[in-house]
Design a protein around this motif. Structure first.
Motif, mmCIF file in Angstrom:
data_model
loop_
_atom_site.group_PDB
_atom_site.id
_atom_site.type_symbol
_atom_site.label_atom_id
_atom_site.label_comp_id
_atom_site.label_asym_id
_atom_site.label_seq_id
_atom_site.Cartn_x
_atom_site.Cartn_y
_atom_site.Cartn_z
ATOM 1 N N LYS A 127 0.715 -1.247 0.096
ATOM 2 C CA LYS A 127 0.021 0.066 0.055
ATOM 3 C C LYS A 127 0.755 1.442 -0.056
ATOM 4 N N GLU A 130 2.495 3.358 -4.994
ATOM 5 C CA GLU A 130 1.425 4.183 -5.738
ATOM 6 C C GLU A 130 0.520 3.162 -6.646
ATOM 7 N N ARG A 134 -5.431 -0.104 -3.614
ATOM 8 C CA ARG A 134 -6.004 0.160 -2.229
ATOM 9 C C ARG A 134 -6.792 -0.808 -1.217
ATOM 10 N N HIS A 135 -7.480 -1.409 -2.099
ATOM 11 C CA HIS A 135 -8.617 -2.313 -1.543
ATOM 12 C C HIS A 135 -8.210 -3.615 -1.064
#
Length: 473
Positions: A127, A130, A134-135
């Protein structure tokens, strides 16, 4: 009259009395069919039992409690034989971990950190990158790209299924994006061959291919963090990679983290930079699959055709070693071949790379192993004539399910059907005798005295390969 019933992959006797009144030779044939029925059922139950949250499958609940990249490709193929909707979910859940740049990690951590596994999600720090999703947390390395030809296999099994066609059309761009990542980020000289920077990315963690190379990697105090292994606590340590191997794995992971897993930056520094045979053969074969799928579904494949034209030529010219009469990985940092006979080279057959002459040499080597008086089942993962050969230890020599499937497909592609059937029957015989394990001893005299295989039990890709082999018997 013999009372029989159809069961998808053959016919079985519905009455035991009928069975024992049959001629002995025919009884043996029927027993084989009865065994196939039993194995098919067991394999299906293993895949269902290793499924979590009805959407992804772990390789082995004890050893590998997350979702693995190329494992899930084979798992999807297995499910496609009895639950195609579940096969689709397997592929979709895996690609939930795909990065924005196209990279598909070798582990997707759908569940939280679990005690008893290293390296878990907190170690990789995805995380902080970049490009990473995100999940869901993931690892920072990849594995052999099998997903193109797995998608093709699912389509072949269900040519008239509208759900499958719609899935293939929607999923195609994700696989295309993965392949583009390899050509953009893992091919610095634009040769058409992708590099790996970690042994795990090869799919063959502690293969003897990497032994000399990793010995040249100096590790100083402070180069790697302290860590605790769990794999050698859950399986026989004599069958697992050594602690020294693991130190190198951690060192290379740390290098990847330092560069946020940017392949272009890693290429400038990593002491381990290899154009691997298996990895590139899988990329080429999956390119072929994308071309075939695109033709069926009306998708423009010009970009993929250009990649593959260059890749096949580069593989055949750069990775062939005359003295070995086979292909070998190329060490980019030291500008040399890794001159060892190893199973990854033989997957070039499945990718349609070698000429008929070279393909015959590869086939004859496999056949020679099967014909040896000391007795080998085919195909060992490493050269049994080499001093490093270890038929018990992970990638130092055992038979691996997914590799036998790849070699079998390649032999059939070139018309070497007899040798292909030997590869398949040897594997089915091992599973029948020793169970659904991670890998197996290739020595007949030893394996026939054992009561189980090696590594993890109730192994998902072992089950998947059994399902595909039996369904096509």
């Amino acid at each position: 009259m013999i009372n029989t019933k159809a069961y998808g992959f053959g016919v079985f006797i519905s009455s035991v009395d009928h069975y024992f009144h049959l001629p002995q030779a025919f009884r043996a044939s029927i027993m084989s069919i009865k065994n196939q029925k039993r194995l098919f059922k067991e394999a299906s139950q293993i895949l269902k039992g290793n499924t979590w949250e009805d959407r992804y499958t772990v390789p082995s609940a004890n050893l590998y409690p997350y979702q693995w990249n190329w494992d899930s490709g084979f798992v999807a193929m297995g499910f496609a034989h009895f639950d195609v909707s579940r096969a689709i979910r397997e592929m979709e859940s895996l690609f939930e971990g795909q990065w924005e740049n196209g990279m598909l990690p070798h582990i997707v951590f759908h569940s939280k950190e679990q005690e008893g596994y290293f390296p878990g999600p907190s170690y990789w720090e995805s995380k902080k990158v970049e490009a990473a999703p995100r999940h869901v947390e993931t690892s920072g390395i990849t594995q052999p790209p099998v997903h193109g030809f797995i998608l093709e296999r699912i389509l072949d099994l269900h040519p008239d299924n509208e759900e499958v066609k719609a899935f293939a059309k929607a999923f195609y761009p994700k696989i295309l994006k993965l392949h583009r990542y390899f050509y953009d980020y893992r091919d610095p000289k634009r040769e058409g061959l992708a590099f790996i920077f970690h042994p795990w990315a090869s799919g063959r963690d502690n293969s003897p291919l990497w032994d000399d190379l990793v010995r040249t990697i100096p590790i100083k105090p402070g180069d790697i963090p302290s860590y605790k292994r769990y794999d050698n606590l859950k399986a026989d340590p004599s069958e697992r990679p050594s602690d020294k191997d693991y130190d190198i794995y951690v060192y290379l992971m740390e290098l990847g983290k330092r560069h946020q897993y940017n392949g272009k930056l890693i290429a400038k520094e990593s002491p381990f930079l290899v154009q691997d045979t298996l990895f590139n053969a899988m990329l080429i074969r999956s390119n072929d699959a994308l071309i075939n799928i695109g033709s069926t579904l009306g998708i423009d494949t010009k970009e993929v055709q250009e990649w593959n034209k260059q890749s096949k030529k580069a593989f055949d010219t750069k990775l062939w070693v005359d003295s070995l009469e086979t292909y070998a990985p190329y060490d980019l940092q030291n500008n040399r071949h890794i001159d060892l006979k190893e199973i990854g080279a033989f997957t070039a057959l499945y990718a349609g790379i070698p000429s008929k002459e070279r393909a015959l040499k590869l086939k004859e080597y496999i056949a020679s192993l099967a014909d040896r008086p000391e007795g080998f089942r085919v195909m060992p993962s490493f050269d049994p004539d080499h001093k490093i050969f270890n038929p018990r230890k992970y990638w130092k020599g055992p038979i691996w399910p997914q590799m036998n499937w790849l070699v079998y497909q390649g032999l059939n592609r070139y018309g070497f059907n007899g040798t292909a059937n030997q590869v398949k029957s040897d594997f089915i015989d091992l599973v029948d005798k020793l169970g659904f394990y991670e890998y197996f001893d290739p020595r007949k005299s030893v394996a026939d005295q054992l009561d189980h295989g090696y590594g993890g039990d109730h192994f998902s890709w072992t089950a998947a390969v059994v399902l595909d082999f039996i369904a096509n018997s």
